[in-house]
Design a protein around this motif. Sequence first.
Motif, PDB file in Angstrom:
ATOM      1  N   ALA A   1     -35.910  16.075 -19.533  1.00 30.36           N
ATOM      2  CA  ALA A   1     -36.625  15.235 -18.184  1.00 30.36           C
ATOM      3  C   ALA A   1     -35.693  14.572 -17.400  1.00 30.36           C
ATOM      4  CB  ALA A   1     -37.887  14.493 -18.535  1.00 30.36           C
ATOM      5  N   TYR A   2     -35.293  14.968 -16.266  1.00 27.19           N
ATOM      6  CA  TYR A   2     -34.267  14.101 -15.651  1.00 27.19           C
ATOM      7  C   TYR A   2     -35.015  14.038 -14.015  1.00 27.19           C
ATOM      8  CZ  TYR A   2     -32.462  17.934 -12.497  1.00 27.19           C
ATOM      9  OH  TYR A   2     -32.452  18.834 -11.636  1.00 27.19           O
ATOM     10  N   GLU A   3     -34.620  12.758 -13.612  1.00 31.00           N
ATOM     11  CA  GLU A   3     -34.890  12.453 -12.165  1.00 31.00           C
ATOM     12  C   GLU A   3     -34.066  12.728 -11.153  1.00 31.00           C
ATOM     13  OE1 GLU A   3     -36.163   8.313  -9.349  1.00 31.00           O
ATOM     14  OE2 GLU A   3     -35.729   8.232 -11.514  1.00 31.00           O
ATOM     15  N   GLN A   4     -34.388  13.703 -10.387  1.00 30.18           N
ATOM     16  CA  GLN A   4     -33.588  14.245  -9.158  1.00 30.18           C
ATOM     17  C   GLN A   4     -33.237  13.250  -8.430  1.00 30.18           C
ATOM     18  OE1 GLN A   4     -34.238  18.144  -7.686  1.00 30.18           O
ATOM     19  NE2 GLN A   4     -33.302  17.722  -5.737  1.00 30.18           N
ATOM     20  N   THR A   5     -32.221  12.520  -8.268  1.00 31.80           N
ATOM     21  CA  THR A   5     -31.817  11.260  -7.410  1.00 31.80           C
ATOM     22  C   THR A   5     -31.500  11.653  -6.477  1.00 31.80           C
ATOM     23  OG1 THR A   5     -29.844  11.220  -8.323  1.00 31.80           O
ATOM     24  CG2 THR A   5     -31.450   9.672  -9.546  1.00 31.80           C
ATOM     25  N   LYS A   6     -30.762  12.769  -6.152  1.00 32.62           N
ATOM     26  CA  LYS A   6     -30.584  13.355  -4.634  1.00 32.62           C
ATOM     27  C   LYS A   6     -31.757  14.179  -4.017  1.00 32.62           C
ATOM     28  CE  LYS A   6     -25.644  13.225  -6.025  1.00 32.62           C
ATOM     29  NZ  LYS A   6     -25.914  12.717  -7.509  1.00 32.62           N
ATOM     30  N   GLN A   7     -31.912  13.636  -2.870  1.00 34.82           N
ATOM     31  CA  GLN A   7     -33.060  14.437  -2.050  1.00 34.82           C
ATOM     32  C   GLN A   7     -32.473  14.908  -0.759  1.00 34.82           C
ATOM     33  OE1 GLN A   7     -35.866  14.870  -3.457  1.00 34.82           O
ATOM     34  NE2 GLN A   7     -35.710  13.618  -5.247  1.00 34.82           N
ATOM     35  N   ALA A   8     -33.021  15.802  -0.108  1.00 37.64           N
ATOM     36  CA  ALA A   8     -32.654  16.324   1.171  1.00 37.64           C
ATOM     37  C   ALA A   8     -33.011  15.124   2.218  1.00 37.64           C
ATOM     38  CB  ALA A   8     -33.280  17.523   1.518  1.00 37.64           C
ATOM     39  N   GLN A   9     -32.088  14.521   2.955  1.00 39.78           N
ATOM     40  CA  GLN A   9     -32.424  13.763   3.951  1.00 39.78           C
ATOM     41  C   GLN A   9     -33.010  14.302   5.284  1.00 39.78           C
ATOM     42  OE1 GLN A   9     -31.917  10.299   2.860  1.00 39.78           O
ATOM     43  NE2 GLN A   9     -31.544  11.787   1.200  1.00 39.78           N
ATOM     44  N   LYS A  10     -33.434  13.391   6.071  1.00 44.43           N
ATOM     45  CA  LYS A  10     -33.870  13.561   7.554  1.00 44.43           C
ATOM     46  C   LYS A  10     -32.680  13.901   8.271  1.00 44.43           C
ATOM     47  CE  LYS A  10     -37.290  12.470  11.282  1.00 44.43           C
ATOM     48  NZ  LYS A  10     -38.221  11.468  11.716  1.00 44.43           N
ATOM     49  N   ILE A  11     -32.476  15.030   9.119  1.00 46.19           N
ATOM     50  CA  ILE A  11     -31.466  15.067   9.942  1.00 46.19           C
ATOM     51  C   ILE A  11     -31.723  15.316  11.343  1.00 46.19           C
ATOM     52  CG2 ILE A  11     -29.628  15.522   7.935  1.00 46.19           C
ATOM     53  CD1 ILE A  11     -30.926  18.470  10.090  1.00 46.19           C
ATOM     54  N   GLU A  12     -30.849  15.151  12.207  1.00 40.15           N
ATOM     55  CA  GLU A  12     -30.917  15.299  13.761  1.00 40.15           C
ATOM     56  C   GLU A  12     -30.149  16.404  14.108  1.00 40.15           C
ATOM     57  OE1 GLU A  12     -33.556  14.117  15.190  1.00 40.15           O
ATOM     58  OE2 GLU A  12     -33.976  12.767  13.491  1.00 40.15           O
ATOM     59  N   GLN A  13     -29.018  16.864  13.471  1.00 38.64           N
ATOM     60  CA  GLN A  13     -28.006  17.873  13.916  1.00 38.64           C
ATOM     61  C   GLN A  13     -27.906  18.863  13.041  1.00 38.64           C
ATOM     62  OE1 GLN A  13     -24.589  15.411  14.913  1.00 38.64           O
ATOM     63  NE2 GLN A  13     -24.998  15.982  17.139  1.00 38.64           N
ATOM     64  N   MET A  14     -27.747  19.963  13.132  1.00 36.19           N
ATOM     65  CA  MET A  14     -27.206  21.210  12.379  1.00 36.19           C
ATOM     66  C   MET A  14     -26.518  22.202  12.571  1.00 36.19           C
ATOM     67  SD  MET A  14     -29.773  23.094   9.301  1.00 36.19           S
ATOM     68  CE  MET A  14     -29.918  24.533  10.261  1.00 36.19           C
ATOM     69  N   LEU A  15     -25.434  22.388  12.145  1.00 38.66           N
ATOM     70  CA  LEU A  15     -24.690  23.764  12.363  1.00 38.66           C
ATOM     71  C   LEU A  15     -24.683  24.847  11.677  1.00 38.66           C
ATOM     72  CD1 LEU A  15     -22.315  24.988  14.259  1.00 38.66           C
ATOM     73  CD2 LEU A  15     -20.843  24.043  12.782  1.00 38.66           C
ATOM     74  N   VAL A  16     -24.987  25.991  12.143  1.00 37.58           N
ATOM     75  CA  VAL A  16     -24.959  27.378  11.351  1.00 37.58           C
ATOM     76  C   VAL A  16     -23.676  28.044  11.880  1.00 37.58           C
ATOM     77  CG1 VAL A  16     -26.213  29.648  10.954  1.00 37.58           C
ATOM     78  CG2 VAL A  16     -27.612  27.384  11.301  1.00 37.58           C
ATOM     79  N   VAL A  17     -23.247  28.586  10.674  1.00 43.07           N
ATOM     80  CA  VAL A  17     -21.889  29.424  11.034  1.00 43.07           C
ATOM     81  C   VAL A  17     -22.165  30.612  10.387  1.00 43.07           C
ATOM     82  CG1 VAL A  17     -19.532  29.667  10.469  1.00 43.07           C
ATOM     83  CG2 VAL A  17     -20.357  27.485  10.822  1.00 43.07           C
ATOM     84  N   SER A  18     -22.363  31.727  11.170  1.00 38.93           N
ATOM     85  CA  SER A  18     -22.819  33.156  10.863  1.00 38.93           C
ATOM     86  C   SER A  18     -21.660  34.106  10.568  1.00 38.93           C
ATOM     87  CB  SER A  18     -24.175  33.626  11.381  1.00 38.93           C
ATOM     88  OG  SER A  18     -24.538  34.777  10.797  1.00 38.93           O
ATOM     89  N   GLY A  19     -21.067  34.616   9.505  1.00 38.55           N
ATOM     90  CA  GLY A  19     -20.462  35.810   9.721  1.00 38.55           C
ATOM     91  C   GLY A  19     -21.075  37.072   9.256  1.00 38.55           C
ATOM     92  N   SER A  20     -22.282  36.990   8.967  1.00 46.79           N
ATOM     93  CA  SER A  20     -23.036  38.181   8.502  1.00 46.79           C
ATOM     94  C   SER A  20     -23.253  39.052   9.654  1.00 46.79           C
ATOM     95  CB  SER A  20     -24.233  37.642   7.609  1.00 46.79           C
ATOM     96  OG  SER A  20     -25.095  38.992   7.296  1.00 46.79           O
ATOM     97  N   VAL A  21     -23.240  40.377   9.146  1.00 44.49           N
ATOM     98  CA  VAL A  21     -23.391  41.198  10.450  1.00 44.49           C
ATOM     99  C   VAL A  21     -24.793  42.238  10.020  1.00 44.49           C
ATOM    100  CG1 VAL A  21     -21.329  41.392  11.496  1.00 44.49           C
ATOM    101  CG2 VAL A  21     -21.738  43.062   9.737  1.00 44.49           C
ATOM    102  N   SER A  22     -25.498  41.738   8.889  1.00 41.16           N
ATOM    103  CA  SER A  22     -26.742  42.467   8.411  1.00 41.16           C
ATOM    104  C   SER A  22     -27.795  42.417   9.453  1.00 41.16           C
ATOM    105  CB  SER A  22     -27.039  41.989   7.015  1.00 41.16           C
ATOM    106  OG  SER A  22     -27.755  40.908   7.378  1.00 41.16           O
ATOM    107  N   ASP A  23     -28.744  43.447   9.314  1.00 38.15           N
ATOM    108  CA  ASP A  23     -29.977  43.743  10.103  1.00 38.15           C
ATOM    109  C   ASP A  23     -30.713  42.326   9.668  1.00 38.15           C
ATOM    110  OD1 ASP A  23     -30.772  45.243  12.111  1.00 38.15           O
ATOM    111  OD2 ASP A  23     -32.651  45.516  11.042  1.00 38.15           O
ATOM    112  N   VAL A  24     -30.774  41.755   8.530  1.00 37.26           N
ATOM    113  CA  VAL A  24     -31.891  40.869   8.250  1.00 37.26           C
ATOM    114  C   VAL A  24     -31.002  39.613   8.843  1.00 37.26           C
ATOM    115  CG1 VAL A  24     -32.251  39.261   6.148  1.00 37.26           C
ATOM    116  CG2 VAL A  24     -32.329  41.839   5.824  1.00 37.26           C
ATOM    117  N   THR A  25     -29.831  39.266   8.912  1.00 38.37           N
ATOM    118  CA  THR A  25     -29.326  38.233   9.695  1.00 38.37           C
ATOM    119  C   THR A  25     -29.921  38.457  11.071  1.00 38.37           C
ATOM    120  OG1 THR A  25     -27.491  37.747   8.097  1.00 38.37           O
ATOM    121  CG2 THR A  25     -27.355  36.784  10.026  1.00 38.37           C
TER     122      THR A  25
END
Length: 447
Positions: free
Chosen positions: A253-277
């Motif tokens: 048992a371990y307490e997950q001390t790190k949690q996802a934070q509320k954010i206002e900005q996000m960057l996506v960098v995509s080098g994938s050329v798949s049809d799914v992407t």
Amino acid sequence: MDHRVLLAFYGDDFTGSTDAMEALHRFGLRTILFLDVPTKEMLDRFEGVQCIGVAGTARAKDPSGMEKELTPVWELFQAIRPFFVHYKICSTFDSSPETGSIGFVSELSQRYFRGPTYPLLVGTPDLGRFTVFGNHFANFHGNVFRLDEHPVMSQHPVTPMDEADLGKHLQKQTSQTIGYKTVLDMENTAPEPSVLEDTEDITIFDALEEKHMNWFADVMWASRQEQPQFMIGSSGIEYALAAKWKAEGQTKAYEQTKQAQKIEQMLVVSGSVSDVTRRQLEKAEEAGFHMEQVPYELLTSEEVPSSFIQHILALLDQKKKVVLYTAKGPSDAAIEKTRAHLQNEGIAEEEMGIYLGKRLGEWTKHIMEQSSLRRLVISGGDTSGFVTSQLGIYGLEVLESTAPGAPLCHAYSDDDRFNGLEIALKSGQLGGEDFFENVFTAGKAEN
């Protein structure tokens, strides 16, 4: 580390490695994924961790390149002495004698890990991957195909799967003997250590239903020894063993001390050329992401194009959600234009993927250094490796399971700017259609 690690795995590509880490995390096993062979000092920072992984690129290499990459990893795992050492491969068994040879890995590993046999498990029923009488099947858009008839894998440009029998495919890569444990064996034999006696060098295990995964895990755990048991397979190995350990109370048992934070900005960098992407990019645009295509003519600039970097920074301030992408799917005209431009600049075709990845990594680092961004998404297996390298990220830990095989992670870096960065690495084939928006909204419910 003064405790015995349950499992140490090496992933033969970056995004496949996060898939294995996420499977262990899901069952309550604290797991750190290192992006290079960790030093003792790095390992000591994570006292009490139950599983560790090392992400690599062996799937794209020839045997000599694989040996160079794997040797220091196997030496480390031999010294750590976990209960199990796992060579993690894709659940579609991507391999050939020349590229990503699984048979070569098995032969190489004999120098480090002994045992009655090397178990091989590729099926993961939860993810639509099934093995029956040694033949492998994979789900594609709701339909299950035998691997040699799979619309994508049978046509793969580097490692086409023209043989569904895993043993026959593997035998082209090794002189080792190969045997099978089938669904009938599992129905008619108790899951005891004797299952591994009088076996071939490599033993392929079927997996059609969850009960077969459980049978495999029961055999493996009952057979554990002082020396590590080496095994080969997909993240099905993590799913099977982690479920067994959780049921038996082996997870700490371990307490997950790190949690996802509320954010206002996000960057996506995509080098994938798949049809799914492609579909994911279209859905991101519908969700309000600003789409900015990489200007291919800037890729060969001698210096980082500062005006373009400033343009992206301004977009982040204005639009908040920005996607920087190379192409929207395999039919995008930009692919051929980029190829022609790079050829004109003297870059060989086989070097183009590496060149693009490094350039995207450099640009991403400059954007990050000049902004206060705390969350980043990288789409594309090769791109992921180059970007994380540029940011000096040496380790990842799951924060939140945003999509199977592509979790949002906490990054560990010796560079203060990137230490604690929230990052998701996604291969071309993974993540649901709303993946990018799902990553953007992660953490909002808890804050």
